[in-house]
Scaffold this active site. Structure first.
Site, PDB file in Angstrom:
ATOM      1  N   TYR A  54      -8.366  -2.783  -8.786  1.00 42.93           N
ATOM      2  CA  TYR A  54      -7.422  -2.424  -7.716  1.00 42.93           C
ATOM      3  C   TYR A  54      -7.190  -0.912  -7.714  1.00 42.93           C
ATOM      4  O   TYR A  54      -7.279  -0.265  -6.667  1.00 42.93           O
ATOM      5  CB  TYR A  54      -6.106  -3.168  -7.908  1.00 42.93           C
ATOM      6  CG  TYR A  54      -5.078  -2.866  -6.846  1.00 42.93           C
ATOM      7  CD1 TYR A  54      -5.108  -3.532  -5.630  1.00 42.93           C
ATOM      8  CD2 TYR A  54      -4.080  -1.926  -7.059  1.00 42.93           C
ATOM      9  CE1 TYR A  54      -4.159  -3.264  -4.646  1.00 42.93           C
ATOM     10  CE2 TYR A  54      -3.136  -1.646  -6.086  1.00 42.93           C
ATOM     11  CZ  TYR A  54      -3.174  -2.316  -4.883  1.00 42.93           C
ATOM     12  OH  TYR A  54      -2.236  -2.031  -3.913  1.00 42.93           O
ATOM     13  N   GLY A  86      -4.077  -7.520   8.032  1.00 43.56           N
ATOM     14  CA  GLY A  86      -3.107  -8.079   7.097  1.00 43.56           C
ATOM     15  C   GLY A  86      -1.693  -7.955   7.627  1.00 43.56           C
ATOM     16  O   GLY A  86      -0.773  -7.579   6.895  1.00 43.56           O
ATOM     17  N   ARG A 101       2.538 -10.629   7.151  1.00 42.07           N
ATOM     18  CA  ARG A 101       3.690 -10.606   6.246  1.00 42.07           C
ATOM     19  C   ARG A 101       3.759  -9.275   5.512  1.00 42.07           C
ATOM     20  O   ARG A 101       2.860  -8.437   5.623  1.00 42.07           O
ATOM     21  CB  ARG A 101       3.610 -11.758   5.245  1.00 42.07           C
ATOM     22  CG  ARG A 101       2.335 -11.777   4.416  1.00 42.07           C
ATOM     23  CD  ARG A 101       2.297 -12.967   3.482  1.00 42.07           C
ATOM     24  NE  ARG A 101       1.060 -13.012   2.708  1.00 42.07           N
ATOM     25  CZ  ARG A 101       0.872 -13.827   1.681  1.00 42.07           C
ATOM     26  NH1 ARG A 101       1.825 -14.657   1.317  1.00 42.07           N
ATOM     27  NH2 ARG A 101      -0.274 -13.804   1.025  1.00 42.07           N
ATOM     28  N   ASN A 143      -4.453  -2.279   6.343  1.00 44.54           N
ATOM     29  CA  ASN A 143      -3.402  -2.702   5.424  1.00 44.54           C
ATOM     30  C   ASN A 143      -3.822  -3.865   4.528  1.00 44.54           C
ATOM     31  O   ASN A 143      -3.333  -3.986   3.412  1.00 44.54           O
ATOM     32  CB  ASN A 143      -2.154  -3.099   6.223  1.00 44.54           C
ATOM     33  CG  ASN A 143      -1.110  -3.780   5.361  1.00 44.54           C
ATOM     34  OD1 ASN A 143      -0.481  -3.146   4.514  1.00 44.54           O
ATOM     35  ND2 ASN A 143      -0.929  -5.077   5.560  1.00 44.54           N
ATOM     36  N   LYS A 145      -8.398   1.680  -4.683  1.00 43.76           N
ATOM     37  CA  LYS A 145      -7.462   2.519  -3.935  1.00 43.76           C
ATOM     38  C   LYS A 145      -7.772   4.004  -4.123  1.00 43.76           C
ATOM     39  O   LYS A 145      -7.589   4.803  -3.197  1.00 43.76           O
ATOM     40  CB  LYS A 145      -6.025   2.203  -4.352  1.00 43.76           C
ATOM     41  CG  LYS A 145      -5.570   0.800  -3.963  1.00 43.76           C
ATOM     42  CD  LYS A 145      -5.631   0.561  -2.462  1.00 43.76           C
ATOM     43  CE  LYS A 145      -5.018  -0.778  -2.067  1.00 43.76           C
ATOM     44  NZ  LYS A 145      -5.012  -1.009  -0.607  1.00 43.76           N
ATOM     45  N   SER A 177      -2.231   3.074  -2.593  1.00 37.94           N
ATOM     46  CA  SER A 177      -1.286   2.650  -3.626  1.00 37.94           C
ATOM     47  C   SER A 177      -1.104   3.769  -4.638  1.00 37.94           C
ATOM     48  O   SER A 177      -2.023   4.563  -4.879  1.00 37.94           O
ATOM     49  CB  SER A 177      -1.811   1.402  -4.338  1.00 37.94           C
ATOM     50  OG  SER A 177      -1.063   1.122  -5.506  1.00 37.94           O
TER      51      SER A 177
END
Length: 253
Positions: free
Chosen positions: A158, A13, A16, A89, A162, A145
């Site tokens: 999510y 990833g 960006r 990532n 994580k 995260s």
């Protein structure tokens, strides 16, 4: 402080946002980089062309495809003539509030998120570890995260993915330490990227910024510095560490 001359880095990833900043940071300090992208080929190639140094490449990768992972890791090792540091990532964030989501969509959100954020990184760790074991050293940094601990009410998959990534990383840190393999985690809070620019410019932007006593969100280059710090030579005793980087927007002890 940083010197990654001769180090060979693989970043998922990387086209960006945080991944881009990580690639730029390592390249600035002498590393050779392979970044992966899922769909943003143009951005990935533009980044590779802009990096200082040489022998940088970008490769297409779907982290939910186990065969793609195996082939991409192998190809990266060939391109770089080895591998020293792996950064997981790439990730997925899908809104699916429990009371407002149809059950089929709920199930799909869980499957896709866990596959991208936990199973994919686990498979990358697996193939990286096989290579690192042969050379008796190597470093893996997983990007988690604050949601792993703070919670993600509109995207519970999510937060769960994580939290799983944190637990997996610490389990692997114990399992792989005897082989000279380091595993660490950086867990950012809200970070200003092109993906978050819309919400930060909306009427929610100020409240998000005020979650931190600094009155702002994180910057990608701040996350990159923490990743590089963990992966520096001489930081081996930090294996198993989870670095919270959220501007004191969520504190735990």
């Amino acid at each position: 402080m940083y010197d990654f001359s001769g180090k060979r880095i693989f970043i998922t990833g990387g086209s960006r946002g945080i991944g881009k900043a990580i690639a730029q940071g390592y390249a600035t300090y002498g590393a050779e980089i392979v970044i992966t992208y899922k769909s943003k080929e143009k951005l990935a190639k533009e980044l590779i062309d802009s990096l200082p140094g040489q022998n940088h490449s970008c490769l297409e990768l779907d982290v939910t495809n186990s065969e793609d992972i195996k082939e991409t890791i192998s190809k990266s090792i060939s391109i770089l003539s080895g591998l020293d540091i792996v950064i997981n990532n790439a990730g997925l964030f899908v809104d699916h509030p429990i009371l407002d989501t149809k059950f089929d969509d709920w199930q799909n959100a869980w499957r896709s998120t866990i596959e991208a954020n936990l199973i994919g990184p686990a498979n990358i760790c697996y193939h990286a570890a096989q290579h690192f074991k042969k050379q008796k050293k190597g470093k893996i940094i997983n990007i988690s995260s604050r949601g792993a601990n703070r919670g993600e009410p509109i995207s519970p998959a999510y937060g769960a993915s994580k939290a799983g990534l944190n637990a997996m990383s610490q389990s692997l840190a114990v399992a792989l330490a005897p082989y000279g393999i380091f595993v660490g985690v950086v867990a950012p809070g809200f970070v200003e990227t092109d993906m978050t620019s819309l919400i930060l410019s909306s009427n929610q932007g100020d409240s998000i910024k005020q979650q931190s006593p600094l009155g702002r969100v994180g910057r990608p280059e701040e996350i990159a510095k923490a990743v590089m710090m963990l992966s520096m030579d001489g930081m081996d005793y930090a294996t198993g560490t989870i670095v919270d980087l959220n501007g004191a927007s969520y504190l735990r002890s």
